[in-house]
Write a protein that holds these residues in place. Structure first.
Motif, mmCIF file in Angstrom:
data_model
loop_
_atom_site.group_PDB
_atom_site.id
_atom_site.type_symbol
_atom_site.label_atom_id
_atom_site.label_comp_id
_atom_site.label_asym_id
_atom_site.label_seq_id
_atom_site.Cartn_x
_atom_site.Cartn_y
_atom_site.Cartn_z
ATOM 1 N N CYS A 32 1.072 -1.214 0.145
ATOM 2 C CA CYS A 32 0.086 0.015 0.029
ATOM 3 C C CYS A 32 0.627 1.378 -0.038
ATOM 4 C CB CYS A 32 -0.959 0.103 1.175
ATOM 5 S SG CYS A 32 -1.964 -1.397 1.479
ATOM 6 N N GLY A 33 2.008 1.148 -0.317
ATOM 7 C CA GLY A 33 3.072 2.277 -0.353
ATOM 8 C C GLY A 33 3.534 2.610 0.846
ATOM 9 N N GLY A 34 3.438 1.854 1.914
ATOM 10 C CA GLY A 34 4.073 2.049 3.255
ATOM 11 C C GLY A 34 5.241 1.451 3.469
ATOM 12 N N SER A 35 5.551 1.516 4.678
ATOM 13 C CA SER A 35 6.757 0.705 5.050
ATOM 14 C C SER A 35 6.737 0.093 6.356
ATOM 15 C CB SER A 35 7.996 1.885 5.231
ATOM 16 O OG SER A 35 7.720 2.651 6.352
ATOM 17 N N GLU A 57 -16.426 -4.730 10.961
ATOM 18 C CA GLU A 57 -15.489 -5.684 10.708
ATOM 19 C C GLU A 57 -14.826 -5.504 9.088
ATOM 20 O OE1 GLU A 57 -15.046 -10.650 10.154
ATOM 21 O OE2 GLU A 57 -16.764 -9.663 10.698
ATOM 22 N N ILE A 58 -13.704 -5.253 9.140
ATOM 23 C CA ILE A 58 -13.035 -4.627 7.872
ATOM 24 C C ILE A 58 -12.091 -5.795 7.103
ATOM 25 C CG2 ILE A 58 -11.592 -2.891 6.844
ATOM 26 C CD1 ILE A 58 -12.373 -1.039 9.203
ATOM 27 N N GLU A 59 -12.378 -6.044 5.723
ATOM 28 C CA GLU A 59 -11.598 -7.048 5.101
ATOM 29 C C GLU A 59 -10.699 -6.217 4.266
ATOM 30 O OE1 GLU A 59 -13.325 -8.899 1.475
ATOM 31 O OE2 GLU A 59 -13.586 -10.381 2.960
ATOM 32 N N GLY A 60 -9.233 -6.666 4.224
ATOM 33 C CA GLY A 60 -8.352 -6.093 3.247
ATOM 34 C C GLY A 60 -7.017 -5.646 4.007
ATOM 35 N N MET A 61 -7.119 -5.563 5.128
ATOM 36 C CA MET A 61 -6.096 -4.798 5.797
ATOM 37 C C MET A 61 -4.751 -5.791 6.099
ATOM 38 S SD MET A 61 -7.787 -2.418 8.622
ATOM 39 C CE MET A 61 -8.322 -3.750 9.692
ATOM 40 N N HIS A 62 -3.532 -5.317 5.671
ATOM 41 C CA HIS A 62 -2.545 -6.301 5.776
ATOM 42 C C HIS A 62 -1.586 -5.656 6.676
ATOM 43 C CE1 HIS A 62 -4.421 -8.716 2.942
ATOM 44 N NE2 HIS A 62 -4.577 -7.742 2.090
ATOM 45 N N CYS A 63 -1.409 -4.441 6.862
ATOM 46 C CA CYS A 63 -0.033 -3.910 7.498
ATOM 47 C C CYS A 63 -0.483 -2.424 8.265
ATOM 48 C CB CYS A 63 0.981 -3.495 6.442
ATOM 49 S SG CYS A 63 0.537 -2.381 5.441
ATOM 50 N N LYS A 72 -7.823 6.837 8.772
ATOM 51 C CA LYS A 72 -8.067 8.624 8.303
ATOM 52 C C LYS A 72 -9.133 8.468 7.361
ATOM 53 C CE LYS A 72 -5.252 11.188 4.935
ATOM 54 N NZ LYS A 72 -4.198 11.524 4.029
ATOM 55 N N ALA A 73 -9.578 7.644 6.768
ATOM 56 C CA ALA A 73 -10.907 7.424 5.972
ATOM 57 C C ALA A 73 -12.062 7.765 7.078
ATOM 58 C CB ALA A 73 -11.107 6.317 4.866
ATOM 59 N N ILE A 74 -12.126 7.043 7.968
ATOM 60 C CA ILE A 74 -13.207 6.977 8.917
ATOM 61 C C ILE A 74 -13.206 8.347 9.823
ATOM 62 C CG2 ILE A 74 -14.291 6.214 11.107
ATOM 63 C CD1 ILE A 74 -13.431 3.199 9.922
ATOM 64 N N ASN A 75 -12.129 8.804 10.061
ATOM 65 C CA ASN A 75 -11.775 10.234 10.854
ATOM 66 C C ASN A 75 -12.345 11.393 9.861
ATOM 67 O OD1 ASN A 75 -11.117 8.884 12.997
ATOM 68 N ND2 ASN A 75 -8.992 9.136 13.005
ATOM 69 N N SER A 76 -12.093 11.062 8.381
ATOM 70 C CA SER A 76 -12.734 12.255 7.704
ATOM 71 C C SER A 76 -14.199 12.398 7.938
ATOM 72 C CB SER A 76 -12.375 11.729 6.206
ATOM 73 O OG SER A 76 -13.367 11.124 5.743
ATOM 74 N N TYR A 106 -18.935 3.842 2.357
ATOM 75 C CA TYR A 106 -18.539 4.701 1.251
ATOM 76 C C TYR A 106 -17.005 5.078 1.364
ATOM 77 C CZ TYR A 106 -17.428 8.494 -2.155
ATOM 78 O OH TYR A 106 -16.995 9.154 -2.994
ATOM 79 N N VAL A 107 -16.637 5.585 2.615
ATOM 80 C CA VAL A 107 -15.046 5.998 2.945
ATOM 81 C C VAL A 107 -14.218 4.948 2.967
ATOM 82 C CG1 VAL A 107 -16.081 8.174 3.924
ATOM 83 C CG2 VAL A 107 -15.424 6.471 5.425
ATOM 84 N N VAL A 108 -14.637 3.924 3.522
ATOM 85 C CA VAL A 108 -13.731 2.653 3.591
ATOM 86 C C VAL A 108 -13.451 2.117 2.171
ATOM 87 C CG1 VAL A 108 -13.535 0.450 4.785
ATOM 88 C CG2 VAL A 108 -14.494 2.244 6.058
ATOM 89 N N GLU A 109 -14.759 2.017 1.342
ATOM 90 C CA GLU A 109 -14.478 1.376 -0.004
ATOM 91 C C GLU A 109 -13.562 2.386 -0.708
ATOM 92 O OE1 GLU A 109 -15.678 -1.220 -1.187
ATOM 93 O OE2 GLU A 109 -16.821 -2.208 0.399
ATOM 94 N N GLU A 110 -13.797 3.555 -0.610
ATOM 95 C CA GLU A 110 -13.045 4.731 -1.402
ATOM 96 C C GLU A 110 -11.469 4.299 -0.803
ATOM 97 O OE1 GLU A 110 -13.357 7.241 -3.744
ATOM 98 O OE2 GLU A 110 -15.026 5.842 -4.023
ATOM 99 N N ALA A 111 -11.249 4.113 0.462
ATOM 100 C CA ALA A 111 -9.883 3.839 0.976
ATOM 101 C C ALA A 111 -9.197 2.638 0.323
ATOM 102 C CB ALA A 111 -9.743 3.892 2.408
ATOM 103 N N GLY A 112 -10.021 1.508 -0.176
ATOM 104 C CA GLY A 112 -9.575 0.489 -0.843
ATOM 105 C C GLY A 112 -9.563 -0.759 0.142
ATOM 106 N N TYR A 113 -10.683 -0.566 1.030
ATOM 107 C CA TYR A 113 -11.142 -1.734 1.916
ATOM 108 C C TYR A 113 -12.643 -2.084 1.967
ATOM 109 C CZ TYR A 113 -6.223 -0.629 3.066
ATOM 110 O OH TYR A 113 -4.982 -0.029 2.853
ATOM 111 N N HIS A 114 -13.002 -3.326 2.715
ATOM 112 C CA HIS A 114 -14.268 -3.609 2.577
ATOM 113 C C HIS A 114 -14.832 -3.944 3.978
ATOM 114 C CE1 HIS A 114 -18.179 -5.288 1.172
ATOM 115 N NE2 HIS A 114 -17.823 -6.429 1.789
#
Length: 121
Positions: A32-35, A57-63, A72-76, A106-114
């Motif tokens: 995801c461009g991080g480190s 419950e969020i799918e797709g988080m790895h790091c 950041k998406a939810i806090n927006s 919407y904001v979670v999907e826009e961030a690339g997660y489900h």
């Protein structure tokens, strides 16, 4: 002879791909461009008293970078503050005004997660 060389090249490429995938899912790669560094994500402070909490419950988080993106998406969302846990794949969202669940999706999907599920806490 050429068939053997092609087979060796394919095996080497598959081994490299598998190695990269394993590092990614362990959170050891710059997905995801991080480190691999740790993040100190500051919790968003709500301006009014909390009126409720929802657990997502969020799918797709790895790091940790994924956690940062989801948080950041939810806090927006105005009036929402999230705490996200990579190990459980859960986000606890506190809110100080009525919260539209469609906006959360919407904001979670826009961030690339489900979001798999939302539960009132």
């Amino acid at each position: 002879m050429i068939d053997a060389i092609i087979i060796i090249i394919v095996v080497v490429l598959l081994a490299l791909a598998l190695k990269g995938s394993l590092k990614h899912f362990k959170g050891e790669s710059p997905c995801c461009g991080g480190s691999h560094e740790s993040y100190d994500i500051e919790e968003k402070k709500l301006q009014s008293p909390i009126i409720g909490k929802k657990t997502l419950e969020i799918e797709g988080m790895h790091c940790q970078n994924c956690v940062h993106h989801v948080m950041k998406a939810i806090n927006s969302i105005e009036g929402a503050s999230a705490k996200v846990d990579l190990d459980t794949h859960l986000a606890v969202v506190s809110y100080d005004r009525e919260l539209n669940e469609q906006e959360l999706y919407y904001v979670v999907e826009e961030a690339g997660y489900h979001i798999q599920s939302i539960m009132d806490k």
